[in-house]
Structures are given as C-alpha cells and as structure tokens.
Design an enzyme around this catalytic site. Structure first.
Site, PDB file in Angstrom:
ATOM      1  CD  GLU A   1      -2.198  -1.059   2.841  1.00 20.86           C
ATOM      2  OE1 GLU A   1      -3.831  -2.029   2.547  1.00 20.86           O
ATOM      3  OE2 GLU A   1      -1.630  -1.156   3.224  1.00 20.86           O
TER       4      GLU A   1
ATOM      5  CG  ASP B   1      -4.559  -4.304   8.693  1.00 23.47           C
ATOM      6  OD1 ASP B   1      -4.881  -5.377   7.922  1.00 23.47           O
ATOM      7  OD2 ASP B   1      -3.699  -4.444   8.596  1.00 23.47           O
TER       8      ASP B   1
HETATM    9  P1  NAD Z   1       3.039 -10.718  13.442  1.00 22.23           P
HETATM   10  O1  NAD Z   1       2.429 -11.655  12.200  1.00 22.23           O
HETATM   11  O2  NAD Z   1       4.019 -10.692  13.895  1.00 22.23           O
HETATM   12  O3  NAD Z   1       1.218 -11.533  14.821  1.00 22.23           O
HETATM   13  C1  NAD Z   1       0.506 -12.030  14.659  1.00 22.23           C
HETATM   14  C2  NAD Z   1       0.575 -12.732  15.539  1.00 22.23           C
HETATM   15  O4  NAD Z   1      -1.744 -13.174  15.404  1.00 22.23           O
HETATM   16  C3  NAD Z   1       0.792 -13.647  14.784  1.00 22.23           C
HETATM   17  O5  NAD Z   1       1.533 -14.424  16.915  1.00 22.23           O
HETATM   18  C4  NAD Z   1       0.033 -14.874  15.523  1.00 22.23           C
HETATM   19  O6  NAD Z   1       0.105 -16.950  16.030  1.00 22.23           O
HETATM   20  C5  NAD Z   1      -1.507 -14.738  16.055  1.00 22.23           C
HETATM   21  N1  NAD Z   1      -2.259 -15.710  15.918  1.00 22.23           N
HETATM   22  C6  NAD Z   1      -3.098 -14.944  14.181  1.00 22.23           C
HETATM   23  N2  NAD Z   1      -4.302 -15.545  14.866  1.00 22.23           N
HETATM   24  C7  NAD Z   1      -4.812 -15.481  15.923  1.00 22.23           C
HETATM   25  C8  NAD Z   1      -5.913 -15.772  16.943  1.00 22.23           C
HETATM   26  N3  NAD Z   1      -7.009 -16.469  15.826  1.00 22.23           N
HETATM   27  N4  NAD Z   1      -5.641 -15.674  18.115  1.00 22.23           N
HETATM   28  C9  NAD Z   1      -4.561 -15.505  19.602  1.00 22.23           C
HETATM   29  N5  NAD Z   1      -3.889 -15.589  18.077  1.00 22.23           N
HETATM   30  C10 NAD Z   1      -4.210 -15.336  16.297  1.00 22.23           C
HETATM   31  O7  NAD Z   1       1.433  -9.702  13.021  1.00 22.23           O
HETATM   32  P2  NAD Z   1       1.658  -8.209  13.714  1.00 22.23           P
HETATM   33  O8  NAD Z   1       3.167  -6.914  13.069  1.00 22.23           O
HETATM   34  O9  NAD Z   1       1.663  -7.750  15.364  1.00 22.23           O
HETATM   35  O10 NAD Z   1       0.621  -7.268  13.001  1.00 22.23           O
HETATM   36  C11 NAD Z   1      -0.514  -7.584  13.459  1.00 22.23           C
HETATM   37  C12 NAD Z   1      -1.908  -7.118  12.659  1.00 22.23           C
HETATM   38  O11 NAD Z   1      -1.815  -5.992  12.716  1.00 22.23           O
HETATM   39  C13 NAD Z   1      -1.339  -7.311  11.425  1.00 22.23           C
HETATM   40  O12 NAD Z   1      -2.623  -8.112  10.842  1.00 22.23           O
HETATM   41  C14 NAD Z   1      -1.418  -6.304  10.542  1.00 22.23           C
HETATM   42  O13 NAD Z   1      -2.049  -6.116   9.791  1.00 22.23           O
HETATM   43  C15 NAD Z   1      -2.098  -5.154  10.947  1.00 22.23           C
HETATM   44  N6  NAD Z   1      -1.808  -3.514  11.895  1.00 22.23           N
HETATM   45  C16 NAD Z   1      -2.248  -3.422  11.789  1.00 22.23           C
HETATM   46  C17 NAD Z   1      -1.477  -2.100  11.954  1.00 22.23           C
HETATM   47  C18 NAD Z   1      -2.754  -0.932  11.652  1.00 22.23           C
HETATM   48  O14 NAD Z   1      -2.459   0.450  11.784  1.00 22.23           O
HETATM   49  N7  NAD Z   1      -4.096  -0.934  12.201  1.00 22.23           N
HETATM   50  C19 NAD Z   1      -0.466  -1.314  11.546  1.00 22.23           C
HETATM   51  C20 NAD Z   1       0.151  -2.766  12.130  1.00 22.23           C
HETATM   52  C21 NAD Z   1       0.265  -3.546  11.391  1.00 22.23           C
END
Ligand code: NAD
Length: 355
Positions: free
Chosen positions: A65, A236
């Site tokens: 993005e 997101d």
């Molecule tokens: P990451 O991959 O490091 O961590 C995600 C974690 O979620 C993993 O450890 C995984 O095991 C766990 N998980 C998956 N399904 C699960 C469930 N049902 N129950 C419990 N745990 C579960 O990702 P990250 O960098 O920490 O990002 C997390 C999310 O946040 C991503 O989807 C990312 O796109 C989003 N994000 C949003 C913003 C925002 O501004 N809103 C900014 C950054 C990241």
C-alpha cells in the site's frame, strides 16, 4: 565544476539501526508519548490535510500500500506491506519506509525506515484513541495476538493510558512467551493466558492484533461484556477482520478516515451507511467519545496516512537534536540546473581520469 554530489543533493536518511538508536536515546515511552502528541496535534487540524484511502495492490497472500497526504506545506507518504504468511519464512508481516517532502520545492527532506516507526505510531495512535474512549481509570488490557506489534502496544497503553496489567494470548504459545519475556522489565504485570477468553477476563481494554487474511472471529459476542474499550488493529484490509459483527452492532464505533475504514476495517462487515464517528471529531471536541460507562467503544484501527505524516514530522524534528541520521546522495544537483547532461559528461571525464 560539479560532477559528484552537490550541497542540495543530500537527503537525511534514518536507517533501521539509527531508528533504534533514536528511540532508545529518547526512551521508548517518552517517544510514544511525544508521538501521540504529534498525532493529536495533526488530528486537531484534520481539515488542512489532503485525504484519500490508501492505494493498494493485493495478491492472495497480502498487500502493498501507498499512503500519501499533505497539509499544504509538507507532503508525506509511506510504502507498507501486509503479508501474514511472511512469518513462516522468517520475514515480517509488516515492513515500511516513508518520505517527508517540502511541498513548495518538491524536494524530499527525510527518507526513513518505517517498520519500527509504524509499530510505534500504531501503538501511539491506539493508546491516544483509548485515552478519549476507554472507561475512566482503565488499568488492565487483554491482548489477543502477541506478534510484532504487541509489546509496542503494551508500552504505549502503559505510558499514555496508565495501564499496569497486560494479559496475553496467542494461538502460538511461544509467541506469548516471547512477548512476556520482552515485557519483563517494563514495569507491567504480565499474565500469560491459554485462551482469548482468559486474556480478556476483568479487563477494561481489549486489543486484537492478529494477522490472518480471512474473516476471523478472534472476539465472539459472548466474550465481550459491557463497559469495555476494544482496540481492533489486526483487521486492516479487505477480507481480513477479527471481530464478530454482533459485537460491532453493540458498539459505538470510532474510525480514522471512514472512506478507507469502510473498505479495510471491521466495518467492511456492516452496511455502508452504518453510523461511525471519525476520531478527529472527538479529539477536536466536535463529537462525543464515550458517553456512558456501560458502552462498548470500538476503535476500528486500520492505520491512516496522517498518522505516518505525524510520525515522520516527529522524527524529522528529533534528528535535529539526536545524531541518528546519515546523508543520502539522492538528488542530482548540477551547477547549472538545466545542464544535467553536462554533469554526466564531467563525471565520465573524472571516472576515466581516476581509472
Ligand atoms: P505478526 O504476524 O507479527 O503477529 C500476529 C500474531 O497473531 C501471530 O503471533 C499469530 O500467531 C497470532 N494469531 C493469529 N491468529 C490468532 C488467533 N485467532 N488468536 C490469537 N492469536 C492469533 O503481525 P503484527 O505485525 O503483530 O501485525 C498484527 C496485525 O496488525 C496484522 O494484521 C497487521 O496488518 C495489523 N497492523 C495494523 C496496523 C494499524 O494501523 N491498524 C498497523 C500495523 C499492523
């Protein structure tokens, strides 16, 4: 005679290593607090900004993005990806870099890594939203999903909201252990939980931060009682949500920029005219935040360009005080601006002479 970089060719550059030095020099919690202040300032002048939903290129496993905005004087953009399966091959789910530029000359004034900065700004944004929306006196937060964003969120909620307890749950227990270890000396009570239900027992704030590209239901309706604030950050992009729609129907929903969130956020599961409030209205005093202690407030966070602009603005101010940037030879700067080719000719002569 100019054949190499001229005085206007250098752009300050903040590498990953320099960003880590900068954050540690300032102090993580101080950085988060200050960054939340910059975001708050920019949300108060929301009307000055150009706004557009981000420009996305999707594939089956993720998205790239571009997130541009301008306040009329400066222009900023971030390049960011989201690829949940990357973790399996040792890569980050989210990586990013960004540029701040002078709108009047068009010249970049900063190029920065933004993977760490995005985690900081997302956490600062979440905690800032909670300061306006969470129940008064919130002290405990449950966190479902303990990956890359988790510790940043925990520290921001400690510094900005006054949270003293975090309850952690991840489907991968080793990830929960990692987060607990990283938060050991943070001055928080950390409780490792074996289910989502356990993680949100007796908390005032629930953060969902998981990363599956599907309509997941990390939170089901029966898990969530009245009088909590939900900080939903993992849903997101289109086809990627975490919260059951029944919870959305019970919640007062707050978003960053509604046209983008309706495409990417939890509310993609609702009718296009479902009532939501943009957070800037609450921050500017134009709309109420939490109106009742029993309300469920939900911040449907997707990440918006103005937050990244604020983060770049903050870093640009800080590198004037802290020596953690280098000079990148990014822009051609011939003696005569119209003689770009002449600069190339002189370089050819110089390279031949020194061969
Ligand atoms: P990451 O991959 O490091 O961590 C995600 C974690 O979620 C993993 O450890 C995984 O095991 C766990 N998980 C998956 N399904 C699960 C469930 N049902 N129950 C419990 N745990 C579960 O990702 P990250 O960098 O920490 O990002 C997390 C999310 O946040 C991503 O989807 C990312 O796109 C989003 N994000 C949003 C913003 C925002 O501004 N809103 C900014 C950054 C990241």
């Amino acid at each position: 005679m100019q054949y190499g970089p001229g005085p206007l060719s250098f752009v300050p550059f903040v590498s990953v290593d320099q960003m880590m030095h900068l954050i540690l020099d300032i102090g993580i919690e101080r950085f988060l607090l200050d960054l939340a202040g910059y975001i708050e300032q920019d949300f108060r002048r929301w009307q000055q900004f150009d706004k557009t939903p981000r420009i996305a290129a999707h594939c089956a496993d993720g998205v790239i993005e571009l997130m541009p905005t301008s306040d009329g004087n400066s222009y900023g953009f971030k390049y960011v990806n989201g690829h949940p399966k990357n973790a399996r091959s040792g890569r980050q789910t989210v990586t990013a870099f960004g540029v701040l530029a002078d709108l009047n000359s068009g010249y970049p004034v900063l190029l920065s890594e933004m993977t760490i900065l995005t985690a900081m700004r997302t956490a600062a944004m979440s905690a800032l939203a909670a300061r306006y929306l969470a129940p008064a006196g919130s002290r405990a937060m449950g966190m479902i999903g303990n990956g890359a964003q988790c510790e940043f969120q925990a520290l921001a909620f400690k510094a900005i909201l006054g949270i003293d307890t975090v309850r952690l749950y991840d489907i991968d227990p080793s990830v929960t252990r990692k987060a607990a270890r990283n938060l050991e000396r943070a001055g928080l009570k950390v409780v490792q939980c074996s289910s989502g239900e356990q993680a949100i027992e007796a908390v005032q704030v629930v953060t969902t931060c998981t990363a599956d590209k599907q309509h997941a239901t990390v939170l089901t309706d029966n898990m969530v009682g009245d009088g909590v604030h939900i900080n939903a950050i993992g849903g997101d992009c289109p086809g990627k949500t975490e919260v059951h729609p029944d919870i959305l129907h019970r919640s007062e929903i707050f978003v960053e920029y509604a046209p983008q969130t309706r495409i990417e956020g939890e509310i993609q599961q609702l009718d296009a005219d479902h009532q939501v409030t943009e957070l800037w209205e609450v921050i500017a005093g134009a709309a109420p935040g939490r109106s009742n202690a029993r309300d469920i407030t939900l911040f449907d966070s997707v990440g918006f360009a103005i937050e990244d602009f604020s983060a770049l603005r903050y870093v640009n101010d800080q590198i004037r005080i802290h020596p953690f940037s280098s000079r990148l030879d990014l822009l051609a700067d011939p003696d005569d601006p119209r003689d770009l080719f002449g600069m190339l000719n002189r370089a050819a002569a110089h390279y031949r002479a020194s061969a």
